[in-house]
Design an enzyme around this catalytic site. Structure first.
Site, PDB file in Angstrom:
ATOM      1  CB  SER A 172      -1.205  -0.102   1.323  1.00  0.00           C
ATOM      2  OG  SER A 172       0.173  -0.172   2.390  1.00  0.00           O
TER       3      SER A 172
ATOM      4  CG  HIS B 190      -0.909   3.375   5.650  1.00  0.00           C
ATOM      5  ND1 HIS B 190      -2.525   3.402   5.609  1.00  0.00           N
ATOM      6  CD2 HIS B 190      -0.638   2.346   4.405  1.00  0.00           C
ATOM      7  CE1 HIS B 190      -3.208   2.095   4.589  1.00  0.00           C
ATOM      8  NE2 HIS B 190      -1.942   1.874   3.957  1.00  0.00           N
TER       9      HIS B 190
ATOM     10  CG  ASP C 256      -5.674   4.968   5.371  1.00  0.00           C
ATOM     11  OD1 ASP C 256      -5.969   4.962   4.069  1.00  0.00           O
ATOM     12  OD2 ASP C 256      -4.869   4.725   6.303  1.00  0.00           O
TER      13      ASP C 256
END
Length: 179
Positions: A57, A96, A122
């Site tokens: 990701s 992230h 998210d």
């Protein structure tokens, strides 16, 4: 069973005192590793000073198997920083980038994150009804990385038999060493 048989024969021929000494040495190695980990936790201010990237990701910046070094300071988190966070109900931390910061009048900040390789933010990963992450969710900020070194962890997690064989072989090696 040549090598393993030799190790077992060596173990049988050891005296109790020598076996006890080797077991104490193994215990000291494990204890030293734990002390180093706790020391890193104190120095970095993070509950987990080192994490492995488990998904794609964050590509192309971080690839699966990269190791990230974390640090958590008192400074407010800003958009663009890469953070590692825990979400209520999930035990695996997520790596992230912060894309939005919501500052409160009291100085506290809420953040919204997104994987660089993901299409949306998210919010679907957060706990049900949660729209922002608070500071207590954040484990640390990424301050450095080692590419590909974390693959060892990923392989041992995905194939537990390899982990048990490796631990058993290393333990047998330490116990049967003649020094």
């Amino acid at each position: 069973m040549g090598w393993i048989g030799e190790q077992i024969d060596s173990l049988k021929s050891m005296q109790f005192r020598q076996l006890f000494t080797q077991a104490i040495s193994l215990g000291m190695i494990v204890t030293s590793a734990l002390i180093i980990w706790k020391g890193l936790m104190c120095i970095t201010g993070s509950e987990s000073p080192v994490v492995v990237v488990l998904s794609g990701s964050m590509e192309p910046g971080f690839k699966r198997g990269d190791i990230l070094f974390l640090h958590m300071s008192k400074e407010p988190i800003r958009a663009g920083e890469i953070v590692v966070f825990n979400v209520d109900g999930r035990e695996i931390p997520i790596v992230h980038r912060v894309i939005k910061v919501h500052e409160h009048e009291d100085g506290e900040v809420d953040v919204l994150t997104k994987g660089d390789n993901n299409f949306g933010d998210d919010r679907l990963l957060y706990a049900q009804g949660q729209m922002w992450l608070q500071r207590h969710h954040i484990m640390g900020r990424a301050v450095g990385f080692l590419p590909y070194v974390g693959w060892v962890t990923i392989i041992m997690t995905e194939q537990p038999i390899i982990k048990y064989i490796l631990i058993g072989a290393l333990g047998l090696l330490v116990i049967t060493s003649k020094e």
